[in-house]
Structures are given as structure tokens and as C-alpha cells.
Design a protein around this motif. Structure first.
Motif, PDB file in Angstrom:
ATOM      1  N   ALA A  93      48.667  36.799  21.354  1.00  0.00           N
ATOM      2  CA  ALA A  93      48.963  36.271  20.211  1.00  0.00           C
ATOM      3  C   ALA A  93      50.150  35.131  20.548  1.00  0.00           C
ATOM      4  N   GLU A  94      51.041  35.399  21.502  1.00  0.00           N
ATOM      5  CA  GLU A  94      52.223  34.394  21.669  1.00  0.00           C
ATOM      6  C   GLU A  94      51.623  33.117  22.192  1.00  0.00           C
ATOM      7  N   PHE A  95      50.641  33.269  23.114  1.00  0.00           N
ATOM      8  CA  PHE A  95      49.549  32.051  23.518  1.00  0.00           C
ATOM      9  C   PHE A  95      49.323  31.289  22.656  1.00  0.00           C
ATOM     10  N   ALA A  96      48.538  31.877  21.580  1.00  0.00           N
ATOM     11  CA  ALA A  96      47.911  30.976  20.495  1.00  0.00           C
ATOM     12  C   ALA A  96      48.956  30.620  19.772  1.00  0.00           C
ATOM     13  N   GLU A  97      50.196  31.149  19.534  1.00  0.00           N
ATOM     14  CA  GLU A  97      51.433  30.608  18.699  1.00  0.00           C
ATOM     15  C   GLU A  97      51.798  29.434  19.600  1.00  0.00           C
ATOM     16  N   SER A  98      51.703  29.400  20.994  1.00  0.00           N
ATOM     17  CA  SER A  98      52.221  28.349  21.443  1.00  0.00           C
ATOM     18  C   SER A  98      51.526  27.015  21.515  1.00  0.00           C
ATOM     19  N   CYS A  99      50.061  27.473  21.308  1.00  0.00           N
ATOM     20  CA  CYS A  99      48.989  26.154  21.152  1.00  0.00           C
ATOM     21  C   CYS A  99      49.364  25.678  19.823  1.00  0.00           C
ATOM     22  N   ARG A 100      49.516  26.221  19.033  1.00  0.00           N
ATOM     23  CA  ARG A 100      49.880  26.025  17.499  1.00  0.00           C
ATOM     24  C   ARG A 100      51.205  24.886  17.489  1.00  0.00           C
ATOM     25  N   ARG A 101      52.093  25.516  18.113  1.00  0.00           N
ATOM     26  CA  ARG A 101      53.138  24.796  18.287  1.00  0.00           C
ATOM     27  C   ARG A 101      53.108  23.273  18.950  1.00  0.00           C
ATOM     28  N   ALA A 102      52.234  23.224  20.223  1.00  0.00           N
ATOM     29  CA  ALA A 102      51.902  22.421  20.921  1.00  0.00           C
ATOM     30  C   ALA A 102      50.997  21.210  20.045  1.00  0.00           C
ATOM     31  N   ASP A 103      50.547  21.687  18.862  1.00  0.00           N
ATOM     32  CA  ASP A 103      49.441  20.905  18.176  1.00  0.00           C
ATOM     33  C   ASP A 103      48.262  20.858  18.970  1.00  0.00           C
ATOM     34  N   ILE A 104      47.624  21.959  19.619  1.00  0.00           N
ATOM     35  CA  ILE A 104      46.483  22.255  20.321  1.00  0.00           C
ATOM     36  C   ILE A 104      45.812  23.393  19.418  1.00  0.00           C
ATOM     37  N   LEU A 105      44.529  23.113  19.240  1.00  0.00           N
ATOM     38  CA  LEU A 105      43.703  24.031  18.468  1.00  0.00           C
ATOM     39  C   LEU A 105      43.356  25.268  19.291  1.00  0.00           C
TER      40      LEU A 105
END
Length: 488
Positions: A93-105
Motif C-alpha cells: 500500500a505504501e508503494f501505491a501511495e508513493s505512486c499517487r504522490r508522484a502523479d503516476i497511475l
């Protein structure tokens, strides 16, 4: 992101699953980016992609598990989306959050859904709310063996001690009576802490004659949810799957409808987006089924579902991730025929499935109607000691279960491998076993069929030397290597 349209997809994985994702993405007109560790610099998935970015490092912890490196690679390659495959960061989940913060789907469910299903005790509580049947269980807290014993008696024997954050059979112990409870809890806690960084365990009733049945589910951003039928994955070694098939030989239309409906109910409870798998234990004696866990990712065994439904699950993932509707109704999903998948490993079944990595000089397999190969290695090459030693998945589809098993066993016999000990002969023997063919496949199947672990050769052994190696090299795909970025 201002738009969910995917133009460039980074695949945060390796081997056969990376190749599988690249294939579907390319069919949708999406540019693909591979990442690779130092040992994987010449791996097939790197050559398949349009672009490849070096992560550096050797072990998973230094490469494929480094979320910062993955996201940096996506930025440098201009990727607007990341598909995690399975394993590695796919349920992080933390990786998915990091993608969201980086504006990457992130091609997968929300971080919130991952967290909800990531801890088994919490997942069971949500399943109860959704009306999904669950096994009796009890959380183990504190260090008082008397309290543990009371909880165990309430759950009933036999039972399993299970890691709350567990997976892959780690942090799990079977207990048949109170005499072995304390050692089992202590051992499971140690293994859970080491493997998952979380020593919390719980007790759960153990079904000694059970089947592992899982339901493939999908949800979209428009409130639609469907299931794509079931897979049976009961033949396992150390709680890890060996063979998967769709449909199950014991699940009929009525039971399929019941299991599917509860799985879809869980999807709706979670407001789940994308592909997921709801796993159940089916009591072989009573026909009752109970929630085991939910995997919030694509499964290794997804090809058997694709083969009987005619759907491309990776393409569905990509479409749903872009905000599109599923485009299928439950009535559209009608399984046809039977599909069986086996996992070809560099391992020795006769020695406790000991991994056997090393040089691979030859790998050739027959191209026949109804056969499908998802291959992660090439010859000449190497099966790395740093990662899971699965070489390929081989799938057969036919009109009947018996025909699919026969075709798959024949394909394994005709597969030529030189340089490694593999589980090929074991898999062929399994597919021809009378108990397997009769559908008697509970989760303890291999415990009662130890003779399959070291079978007599089905055909005379042939040593393929220079001619075989030359043929292998000539058959390799003449593809242009992907453009590469070097790691800084």
C-alpha cells in the motif's frame, strides 16, 4: 493526474509476468518500460520492452523492492503508469501511495483496499460484514499460555496458527492438540517477525479435508463488479501452489453462483477497483466454503481463467485503471472447456523441492493447438539464484479436464531442458495420477502421493549437445534490444 489515459507503462517486475503485461500493453498501443537488476540485464523481459531502465543491485531488496528506484525509473522514462505484476511491490500500500504522490497511475486497487485486505484478521472482519462465511478464529495476544489454550479450545482442533500479515505459507503452524500449541505459537511468531516485520498471529480452525478454491473478481470506478468463475489450486507444496485449473472439478453451477455472489459482495463492500482474487477453503465433506483471504493483485494462475472465459485480464486491468467501464456483465461470463496450468521450476522435488538455479543450456517445448506458454527465461541463459526459480508456466486448454491433463502431460514429456534439474517429470506424473484424474485433489494431496516426487522417467532420457544448443539459439526471437538507461 489530469487524465488517466496511459501512454507509457512501466512494469515493476521481471520474468514471465513482466513479459505477459508487456504483451497486452503493446496490443493496446501503450509504450512499455522494463526495469532490471544487474543479474537480469539480458533477461527476456528487458528485450521485450520498448525501453529498459537499470535499477542496479542484485538481490530483490536492492532492486525490485526499492520503491524509490522504481518511481525514479518511471519519471526518467516518462511513464505515466506502473503495473506491479505479482509479488514484489504488488500488494504494498505504501508503494501505491508513493505512486499517487508522484502523479503516476498505479494499475491496481487503492492503497485503502490493500490495507483492508493486507492483515488477515482485519480482512476476515470485513468479510463478515459483507456476508462472506468465515472460519472460527481467535487472536493471540500477550504471553499467557493459559489464555492461548482457552482461545484454542474455543476455536477447536485441528487448527492453524497463522501470521496476521502472512503469506506464502510463512508464519503458519498446524496444531492438533494443546500439547503442541505453545511451541507452534512461538515458532509462528518468530517466523512472522522475520518474514513480515509483524509477529502478530491468530488461531483459525483447520479443515483437514479441504480444497483451495479462488474466485477471480473485477471492479470498476463506475460501481460495476463481476466474478469470472473459480479456479482450484489445491495441489500445493508447503502451502504454495503447484497446479491450478479452471473450473474446479467439484464446483457446479449452484455452488459457483453462491461463491461468486459472496466474492462480488466483498468487492462492493470495499469499493474495489481492478483485478482481485477472493480465496476460499471448500470443506470436501460438507460442501461448505469459508473465506481465506483476498489477494489484491493479478494472480500467477490468471491464464487458466483467461483460457476458459476468453478474456484478457491484463487488458481489463489497464482499461479499468484508466477509468473505463468493465464492459462486461455477469451474464456474459460463461466458462467454456477446461484449462490446467503447471509451474515449471528449477527445483528438485525428490529433495524437498530444493531450488536448483544455474546455467540453462537448452529449453525447447512443443507448439501445439491448445497449449500456451508463459516463459520467463531463455537458453542459453541462467536461472538466477537471487529470485524465485520459476522458469515458465505451461497451460493446456481442451474441451474436457481429462483431455487438458493428457495434453499438458504430453507437452511436458516433449519439453527438452538441459543444464538444470527441474520439476518437469514430477508435473507430468502428477497429471497422469489416477487420484488427480478422478478429481480427488484436497490440499493434502502431495502428502499422500509422495511417490510422485521422484517418478520413473516417462520416456528415455536423451542428451542434447551441440545440435540441440544450436537449434535453441536459432529459435530465439530476433528482436531489437530495448533502448536502455543506466542507473546513476
Amino acid at each position: 493526474m489530469s487524465s488517466n489515459r496511459i501512454t507509457t507503462l512501466l512494469v515493476a517486475n521481471r520474468g514471465e509476468i513482466a513479459r505477459r503485461i508487456i504483451r497486452s500493453a503493446r496490443a493496446l498501443g501503450i509504450r512499455t518500460v522494463a526495469v532490471y537488476s544487474d543479474p537480469d540485464a539480458r533477461s527476456p523481459h528487458v528485450l521485450d520492452a520498448d525501453l529498459a531502465v537499470a535499477l542496479g543491485g542484485t538481490a530483490s531488496a536492492d532492486s525490485y523492492l526499492r520503491a524509490d528506484k522504481i518511481i525514479d525509473a518511471a519519471r526518467r522514462a516518462g511513464a505515466d503508469a506502473i503495473h506491479p505484476g505479482y509479488g514484489f511491490l504488488s500488494e504494498n500500500a505504501e508503494f501505491a501511495e508513493s505512486c499517487r504522490r508522484a502523479d503516476i497511475l498505479f494499475v491496481g486497487p487503492s492503497p485503502e483496499s490493500m490495507r483492508s485486505m493486507g492483515l488477515k484478521d482485519q480482512a476476515k472482519a470485513i468479510a463478515r460484514r459483507a456476508g462472506v462465511p468465515v472460519l472460527p478464529d481467535a487472536e493471540i495476544t500477550g504471553d499467557d499460555p493459559t489464555a492461548w489454550a482457552a482461545a484454542a479450545c474455543e476455536v477447536g482442533f485441528p487448527l492453524l496458527v497463522k501470521a496476521t500479515a502472512g503469506g506464502g505459507g510463512k508464519g503458519m503452524r498446524r496444531v492438533d492438540d494443546l500439547d503442541t500449541l505453545v511451541d507452534a505459537v512461538a515458532g509462528a511468531r518468530r517466523e512472522a517477525a522475520s518474514s513480515f516485520g509483524n509477529a502478530t498471529v491468530f488461531l483459525e480452525r483447520y479443515l483437514d479435508k479441504a480444497r483451495h478454491i479462488e474466485i477471480q473478481v473485477f471492479g470498476d470506478a463506475h460501481g460495476s463488479a463481476v466474478h469470472l468463475g473459480e479456479r482450484e489450486c489445491s495441489v500445493q507444496r508447503r502451502h504454495q501452489k503447484v497446479l491450478e485449473e479452471a473450473p474446479s472439478p467439484v464446483v457446479g453451477p449452484e455452488l459457483r453462483e453462491k461463491m461468486g455472489a459472496t466474492a462480488v459482495s466483498l468487492v462492493r463492500e470495499l469499493r474495489y477497483l481492478g483485478a482481485g482474487t477472493v480465496e476460499y477453503l471448500l470443506d470436501d465433506r460438507t460442501g461448505e466454503f469459508f473465506f481465506l483471504e483476498m489477494n489484491t493483485r493479478l494472480q500467477v494462475e490468471h491464464p487458466v481463467t483467461e483460457e476458459v472465459t476468453g478474456l484478457d485480464l491484463v487488458a481489463l486491468q489497464l482499461r479499468v485503471a484508466q477509468g473505463q467501464a468493465l464492459g462486461i456483465e455477469q451474464a456474459d461470463v460463461v466458462p467454456r472447456g477446461h484449462a490446467i496450468e503447471v509451474r515449471l521450476y528449477a527445483e528438485d522435488p525428490a529433495r524437498g523441492f530444493l531450488p536448483t538455479p544455474g546455467p540453462l543450456h537448452l529449453l525447447e517445448y512443443p507448439e501445439r493447438p491448445g497449449l500456451r506458454y508463459e516463459v520467463g527465461v531463455s537458453a542459453p541463459g541462467e536461472v538466477s539464484a537471487y529470485y524465485d526459480p520459476m522458469m515458465a508456466k505451461i497451460i493446456a486448454r481442451a474441451d474436457s479436464r481429462e483431455e487438458a491433463a493428457a495434453a499438458l502431460a504430453s507437452a511436458l514429456d516433449a519439453t527438452r531442458i538441459h543444464g538444470l534439474v527441474t520439476n518437469r517429470s514430477f508435473l507430468a506424473a502428477l497429471l497422469r495420477d489416477p487420484d488427480f484424474l478422478s478429481g480427488a485433489t484436497c490440499t493434502d494431496f502431495l502428502d499422500h502421493h509422495q511417490n510422485l516426487l521422484d517418478p520413473a522417467p516417462a520416456t528415455p532420457t536423451v542428451v542434447h549437445l551441440a545440435a540441440g544448443l544450436a537449434a535453441s539459439v536459432s529459435r530465439r526471437r530476433a528482436a531489437k534490444p530495448a533502448t536502455r538507461f543506466a542507473a546513476p
